[in-house]
Design a protein around this motif. Structure first.
Motif, PDB file in Angstrom:
ATOM      1  N   SER A  52       7.568   1.332  -2.690  1.00  0.00           N
ATOM      2  CA  SER A  52       6.304   0.644  -2.993  1.00  0.00           C
ATOM      3  C   SER A  52       5.493   0.337  -1.743  1.00  0.00           C
ATOM      4  O   SER A  52       4.285   0.067  -1.841  1.00  0.00           O
ATOM      5  CB  SER A  52       6.582  -0.646  -3.764  1.00  0.00           C
ATOM      6  OG  SER A  52       7.227  -1.600  -2.944  1.00  0.00           O
ATOM      7  N   PHE A  53       6.136   0.373  -0.574  1.00  0.00           N
ATOM      8  CA  PHE A  53       5.430   0.115   0.686  1.00  0.00           C
ATOM      9  C   PHE A  53       5.184   1.402   1.477  1.00  0.00           C
ATOM     10  O   PHE A  53       4.866   1.354   2.658  1.00  0.00           O
ATOM     11  CB  PHE A  53       6.219  -0.874   1.552  1.00  0.00           C
ATOM     12  CG  PHE A  53       6.289  -2.253   0.982  1.00  0.00           C
ATOM     13  CD1 PHE A  53       5.204  -3.109   1.068  1.00  0.00           C
ATOM     14  CD2 PHE A  53       7.436  -2.692   0.334  1.00  0.00           C
ATOM     15  CE1 PHE A  53       5.269  -4.388   0.536  1.00  0.00           C
ATOM     16  CE2 PHE A  53       7.504  -3.964  -0.195  1.00  0.00           C
ATOM     17  CZ  PHE A  53       6.417  -4.811  -0.105  1.00  0.00           C
ATOM     18  N   GLN A  54       5.344   2.568   0.822  1.00  0.00           N
ATOM     19  CA  GLN A  54       5.142   3.847   1.491  1.00  0.00           C
ATOM     20  C   GLN A  54       4.114   4.681   0.727  1.00  0.00           C
ATOM     21  O   GLN A  54       3.826   4.424  -0.435  1.00  0.00           O
ATOM     22  CB  GLN A  54       6.471   4.619   1.569  1.00  0.00           C
ATOM     23  CG  GLN A  54       7.539   3.961   2.422  1.00  0.00           C
ATOM     24  CD  GLN A  54       8.837   4.743   2.408  1.00  0.00           C
ATOM     25  OE1 GLN A  54       9.023   5.650   1.602  1.00  0.00           O
ATOM     26  NE2 GLN A  54       9.738   4.382   3.313  1.00  0.00           N
ATOM     27  N   ASN A  55       3.597   5.701   1.407  1.00  0.00           N
ATOM     28  CA  ASN A  55       2.723   6.664   0.726  1.00  0.00           C
ATOM     29  C   ASN A  55       3.536   7.880   0.318  1.00  0.00           C
ATOM     30  O   ASN A  55       4.764   7.908   0.481  1.00  0.00           O
ATOM     31  CB  ASN A  55       1.531   7.058   1.614  1.00  0.00           C
ATOM     32  CG  ASN A  55       1.986   7.668   2.936  1.00  0.00           C
ATOM     33  OD1 ASN A  55       3.122   8.108   3.085  1.00  0.00           O
ATOM     34  ND2 ASN A  55       1.086   7.703   3.912  1.00  0.00           N
ATOM     35  N   VAL A  61       2.752   1.931   4.511  1.00  0.00           N
ATOM     36  CA  VAL A  61       1.322   1.615   4.328  1.00  0.00           C
ATOM     37  C   VAL A  61       1.111   0.127   4.032  1.00  0.00           C
ATOM     38  O   VAL A  61       0.000  -0.276   3.675  1.00  0.00           O
ATOM     39  CB  VAL A  61       0.722   2.458   3.185  1.00  0.00           C
ATOM     40  CG1 VAL A  61       0.679   3.919   3.565  1.00  0.00           C
ATOM     41  CG2 VAL A  61       1.481   2.251   1.884  1.00  0.00           C
ATOM     42  N   GLY A  62       2.156  -0.665   4.179  1.00  0.00           N
ATOM     43  CA  GLY A  62       2.004  -2.099   3.947  1.00  0.00           C
ATOM     44  C   GLY A  62       1.720  -2.411   2.481  1.00  0.00           C
ATOM     45  O   GLY A  62       2.372  -1.903   1.567  1.00  0.00           O
ATOM     46  N   MET A  63       0.679  -3.222   2.257  1.00  0.00           N
ATOM     47  CA  MET A  63       0.343  -3.671   0.902  1.00  0.00           C
ATOM     48  C   MET A  63      -0.741  -2.816   0.245  1.00  0.00           C
ATOM     49  O   MET A  63      -1.313  -3.232  -0.763  1.00  0.00           O
ATOM     50  CB  MET A  63      -0.123  -5.134   0.963  1.00  0.00           C
ATOM     51  CG  MET A  63       0.907  -6.112   1.491  1.00  0.00           C
ATOM     52  SD  MET A  63       2.358  -6.242   0.407  1.00  0.00           S
ATOM     53  CE  MET A  63       1.625  -7.027  -1.024  1.00  0.00           C
ATOM     54  N   GLU A  64      -1.017  -1.653   0.806  1.00  0.00           N
ATOM     55  CA  GLU A  64      -2.100  -0.825   0.265  1.00  0.00           C
ATOM     56  C   GLU A  64      -1.835  -0.397  -1.178  1.00  0.00           C
ATOM     57  O   GLU A  64      -2.737  -0.387  -2.008  1.00  0.00           O
ATOM     58  CB  GLU A  64      -2.307   0.416   1.146  1.00  0.00           C
ATOM     59  CG  GLU A  64      -2.973   0.118   2.480  1.00  0.00           C
ATOM     60  CD  GLU A  64      -3.245   1.395   3.266  1.00  0.00           C
ATOM     61  OE1 GLU A  64      -3.138   2.494   2.657  1.00  0.00           O
ATOM     62  OE2 GLU A  64      -3.547   1.302   4.466  1.00  0.00           O
ATOM     63  N   ASN A  65      -0.599  -0.012  -1.476  1.00  0.00           N
ATOM     64  CA  ASN A  65      -0.271   0.404  -2.836  1.00  0.00           C
ATOM     65  C   ASN A  65      -0.464  -0.741  -3.825  1.00  0.00           C
ATOM     66  O   ASN A  65      -0.984  -0.546  -4.932  1.00  0.00           O
ATOM     67  CB  ASN A  65       1.168   0.917  -2.906  1.00  0.00           C
ATOM     68  CG  ASN A  65       1.359   2.209  -2.137  1.00  0.00           C
ATOM     69  OD1 ASN A  65       0.430   3.002  -1.994  1.00  0.00           O
ATOM     70  ND2 ASN A  65       2.563   2.444  -1.644  1.00  0.00           N
ATOM     71  N   TYR A  66      -0.030  -1.936  -3.432  1.00  0.00           N
ATOM     72  CA  TYR A  66      -0.188  -3.105  -4.305  1.00  0.00           C
ATOM     73  C   TYR A  66      -1.668  -3.428  -4.516  1.00  0.00           C
ATOM     74  O   TYR A  66      -2.089  -3.748  -5.631  1.00  0.00           O
ATOM     75  CB  TYR A  66       0.544  -4.310  -3.719  1.00  0.00           C
ATOM     76  CG  TYR A  66       2.041  -4.220  -3.825  1.00  0.00           C
ATOM     77  CD1 TYR A  66       2.712  -4.728  -4.936  1.00  0.00           C
ATOM     78  CD2 TYR A  66       2.798  -3.618  -2.824  1.00  0.00           C
ATOM     79  CE1 TYR A  66       4.086  -4.642  -5.043  1.00  0.00           C
ATOM     80  CE2 TYR A  66       4.178  -3.523  -2.924  1.00  0.00           C
ATOM     81  CZ  TYR A  66       4.815  -4.040  -4.032  1.00  0.00           C
ATOM     82  OH  TYR A  66       6.186  -3.943  -4.139  1.00  0.00           O
ATOM     83  N   ILE A 270       5.230   8.585  -7.438  1.00  0.00           N
ATOM     84  CA  ILE A 270       6.407   7.716  -7.338  1.00  0.00           C
ATOM     85  C   ILE A 270       6.055   6.363  -6.723  1.00  0.00           C
ATOM     86  O   ILE A 270       6.574   5.319  -7.153  1.00  0.00           O
ATOM     87  CB  ILE A 270       7.512   8.398  -6.510  1.00  0.00           C
ATOM     88  CG1 ILE A 270       7.855   9.767  -7.107  1.00  0.00           C
ATOM     89  CG2 ILE A 270       8.748   7.522  -6.440  1.00  0.00           C
ATOM     90  CD1 ILE A 270       8.422   9.708  -8.504  1.00  0.00           C
ATOM     91  N   ASN A 271       5.192   6.361  -5.738  1.00  0.00           N
ATOM     92  CA  ASN A 271       4.859   5.111  -5.046  1.00  0.00           C
ATOM     93  C   ASN A 271       4.107   4.149  -5.961  1.00  0.00           C
ATOM     94  O   ASN A 271       4.392   2.942  -5.979  1.00  0.00           O
ATOM     95  CB  ASN A 271       4.042   5.413  -3.793  1.00  0.00           C
ATOM     96  CG  ASN A 271       4.737   6.411  -2.883  1.00  0.00           C
ATOM     97  OD1 ASN A 271       4.426   7.592  -2.892  1.00  0.00           O
ATOM     98  ND2 ASN A 271       5.716   5.938  -2.119  1.00  0.00           N
TER      99      ASN A 271
END
Length: 304
Positions: A52-55, A61-66, A270-271
């Motif tokens: 969840s913290f990766q691309n 990528v930090g919190m970008e996905n969230y 998946i992310n």
């Protein structure tokens, strides 16, 4: 006196050694279960948190996905559908579960026949029951759609229209959930003494007053647990809804769990799927904590 103390200490030492041997044996038997728990739950959970913290390339990528998921109108539409799905399923399951619980606690031959019949929706696997419902609601050959066409003279496409598709998903889920509510509430009803109802009848209490002032307060612990369990199951339900409508038409029946399944295993994002899974896990943990405390409170009341 010294001989007595020495024998007592010998027995205590023997008991301690036996207890230690029993505890080691218990841990030995628990080892396969712990390994399965670690392999199939704990490791995937931490892997999901990491994803969840990766691309897609595996770079952090930090919190970008969230931020991307939580800032999406589609996600909040998924949340609204999930809330409607849960509320409708819980209400219908509780109402029908209460009615069925009152019926199966009666003593008669027809009730003895109906008890296993009521359990059929719970026994059938969710994917199988979804295919069954999909066949019944088929626009061309489904018995239900053909009956509606015979009565109204109009062709209906239940699973191809947003409102009716959502209703079909809710009906299917509560049809599967109400047997659990029935069994749990029936267990609570059988614990109520008949003397309480006889005293209420002597006092002139109507059936409605008996329900609200006797039945409901005395089965409230069972009712709370049923609500929490069905809520948790409905939130995590993806297989039955996806098998029935695939989240469609469009996103009309795309609940959070269905979105998680589609992003992870259909579109292979998946992310994004990991982010949605972590959000769902946090919600499930909240309900699990509530369930634990209610169960603990119920145990304390039984001891008192």
């Amino acid at each position: 006196m010294s001989k007595y103390h020495s024998n007592k200490e010998r027995l205590r030492a023997k008991g301690t050694g036996w207890d230690l041997k029993e505890s080691r044996l218990a841990y030995l038997f628990m080892t396969p279960l712990l390994l399965c728990l670690i392999g199939f739950m704990i490791v995937p959970m931490f892997t999901g948190i990491l994803l969840s913290f990766q691309n897609a390339s595996g770079d952090p990528v930090g919190m970008e996905n969230y931020s991307a998921v939580l800032g999406e109108p589609r996600f909040w539409n998924n949340v609204q559908l999930s809330l409607a799905y849960v509320v409708c399923n819980v209400l219908l399951s509780i109402v029908l579960g209460f009615l069925a619980a009152n019926l199966i606690t009666q003593k008669s031959k027809i009730v003895s026949f109906l008890r296993p019949v009521y359990l059929i929706p719970w026994i059938i696997p969710p994917v199988s029951s979804s295919i069954l419902f999909r066949t019944l609601l088929d626009a061309n050959t489904g018995p239900i759609t053909q009956m509606i066409k015979f009565i109204t003279g109009k062709s209906v496409m239940i699973l191809d229209q947003a409102d009716t598709a959502l209703i079909a998903v809710i009906v299917h889920n509560f049809w599967r959930s109400f047997p659990f509510a029935m069994l749990f509430l029936a267990a609570g009803l059988t614990m109520i003494s008949k003397d309480v109802y006889e005293a209420a009848i002597i006092d002139g209490a109507s059936k409605i007053k008996q329900f609200f002032y006797i039945t409901l307060p005395l089965v409230k612990n069972h009712l709370f647990i049923v609500v929490l369990m069905i809520t948790n199951w409905t939130l995590q339900d993806s297989e039955s809804c996806y098998s029935l409508t695939k989240g469609g038409p469009g996103t009309a029946t795309e609940m959070v769990a269905v979105r998680l399944f589609k992003d992870s295993f259909v579109y292979f994002e998946i992310n994004t799927g990991a982010v949605i899974g972590i959000v769902m896990m946090c919600i499930s943990i909240i309900f699990a904590v509530i369930y634990y405390w209610l169960t603990k409170a119920k145990e304390m009341e039984s001891y008192e």
